[in-house]
Design a protein around this motif. Structure first.
Motif, PDB file in Angstrom:
ATOM      1  N   PRO A  28      -5.522 -14.586  15.542  1.00  0.00           N
ATOM      2  CA  PRO A  28      -5.204 -15.550  13.374  1.00  0.00           C
ATOM      3  C   PRO A  28      -6.690 -14.922  12.978  1.00  0.00           C
ATOM      4  CG  PRO A  28      -4.370 -16.756  16.150  1.00  0.00           C
ATOM      5  CD  PRO A  28      -5.345 -14.960  16.331  1.00  0.00           C
ATOM      6  N   PHE A  29      -7.020 -14.768  11.921  1.00  0.00           N
ATOM      7  CA  PHE A  29      -8.197 -14.364  11.394  1.00  0.00           C
ATOM      8  C   PHE A  29      -7.875 -15.320  10.460  1.00  0.00           C
ATOM      9  CE2 PHE A  29      -4.686 -12.773   7.603  1.00  0.00           C
ATOM     10  CZ  PHE A  29      -4.656 -13.231   6.916  1.00  0.00           C
ATOM     11  N   ASN A  30      -8.194 -16.070  10.973  1.00  0.00           N
ATOM     12  CA  ASN A  30      -8.794 -17.673   9.718  1.00  0.00           C
ATOM     13  C   ASN A  30     -10.432 -18.130  10.299  1.00  0.00           C
ATOM     14  OD1 ASN A  30      -8.365 -18.703  12.455  1.00  0.00           O
ATOM     15  ND2 ASN A  30      -7.927 -21.006  12.365  1.00  0.00           N
ATOM     16  N   ASN A  77      -0.675 -15.467   9.037  1.00  0.00           N
ATOM     17  CA  ASN A  77      -2.024 -14.490   9.237  1.00  0.00           C
ATOM     18  C   ASN A  77      -1.534 -13.341   7.643  1.00  0.00           C
ATOM     19  OD1 ASN A  77      -3.461 -15.215  11.678  1.00  0.00           O
ATOM     20  ND2 ASN A  77      -3.050 -13.396  12.257  1.00  0.00           N
ATOM     21  N   THR A  78      -1.318 -13.809   6.966  1.00  0.00           N
ATOM     22  CA  THR A  78      -1.352 -12.953   5.617  1.00  0.00           C
ATOM     23  C   THR A  78      -2.832 -12.893   4.731  1.00  0.00           C
ATOM     24  OG1 THR A  78       0.303 -14.095   4.650  1.00  0.00           O
ATOM     25  CG2 THR A  78       0.663 -12.792   6.760  1.00  0.00           C
ATOM     26  N   MET A  79      -2.574 -11.983   4.152  1.00  0.00           N
ATOM     27  CA  MET A  79      -4.191 -12.390   2.773  1.00  0.00           C
ATOM     28  C   MET A  79      -2.855 -11.678   1.198  1.00  0.00           C
ATOM     29  SD  MET A  79      -7.682 -10.431   2.178  1.00  0.00           S
ATOM     30  CE  MET A  79      -6.852  -9.156   2.402  1.00  0.00           C
ATOM     31  N   SER A  80      -2.928 -11.863  -0.054  1.00  0.00           N
ATOM     32  CA  SER A  80      -1.940 -11.669  -0.598  1.00  0.00           C
ATOM     33  C   SER A  80      -3.180 -10.700  -1.762  1.00  0.00           C
ATOM     34  CB  SER A  80      -0.908 -12.048  -1.169  1.00  0.00           C
ATOM     35  OG  SER A  80      -0.545 -12.496   0.250  1.00  0.00           O
ATOM     36  N   LEU A  81      -3.528 -10.048  -2.328  1.00  0.00           N
ATOM     37  CA  LEU A  81      -3.628  -9.594  -3.747  1.00  0.00           C
ATOM     38  C   LEU A  81      -2.558  -9.150  -4.935  1.00  0.00           C
ATOM     39  CD1 LEU A  81      -6.073  -9.003  -5.227  1.00  0.00           C
ATOM     40  CD2 LEU A  81      -5.601  -6.474  -5.153  1.00  0.00           C
ATOM     41  N   GLN A  82      -2.619 -10.073  -5.882  1.00  0.00           N
ATOM     42  CA  GLN A  82      -1.972 -10.467  -7.067  1.00  0.00           C
ATOM     43  C   GLN A  82      -2.234  -9.885  -7.510  1.00  0.00           C
ATOM     44  OE1 GLN A  82       1.561 -12.050  -7.488  1.00  0.00           O
ATOM     45  NE2 GLN A  82       1.598 -11.095  -9.644  1.00  0.00           N
TER      46      GLN A  82
END
Length: 123
Positions: A28-30, A77-82
């Motif tokens: 977990p990367f929180n 557990n995800t990160m996004s770049l719009q």
């Protein structure tokens, strides 16, 4: 152990709005800040955007401010770049990054890198 995997790259047209994702399958990367960097052909890797541990604070390079938006979903557990309004100058390999700190602090550097995903913007 952190295992970052980027997705969403490819060949796009100028003006398109693709979305990159970074998943951490290791743990977990929180608890830590995350970011995006990019490296264009023949150039050094550069900072694009970062987000703090909770998602409540984000940081952007001047070159993408107002066009790119970073977000994260700690439950997934995800990160996004719009990325919006892409131009050929955005062509680069985009890397997901982790910094073992709650808030992104530039001088601390990057603790883990993903392998990158190539975004090619055609005019």
């Amino acid at each position: 152990q952190v295992q970052l995997v980027e997705s969403g790259g490819g060949l796009v047209q100028a003006g398109d709005s693709p979305r990159l994702s970074c998943a951490d399958s290791g743990r977990p990367f929180n608890n830590y800040a995350m970011g995006w960097f990019r490296q264009a052909p023949g150039k050094e890797r550069e900072f694009v955007a970062a987000i703090n541990w909770s998602g409540g604070r984000s940081y952007y390079a001047d070159s993408v401010k107002g066009r790119f938006y970073i977000s994260r979903d700690n439950a997934k557990n995800t990160m996004s770049l719009q990325m919006n309004s892409l131009v050929p100058e955005d062509t680069a390999v985009y890397y997901c990054a982790v910094q073992y700190n709650n808030y992104w602090i530039e001088r601390y550097g990057v603790d883990y890198w993903g392998k990158g995903t190539l975004v090619t913007v055609s005019s």
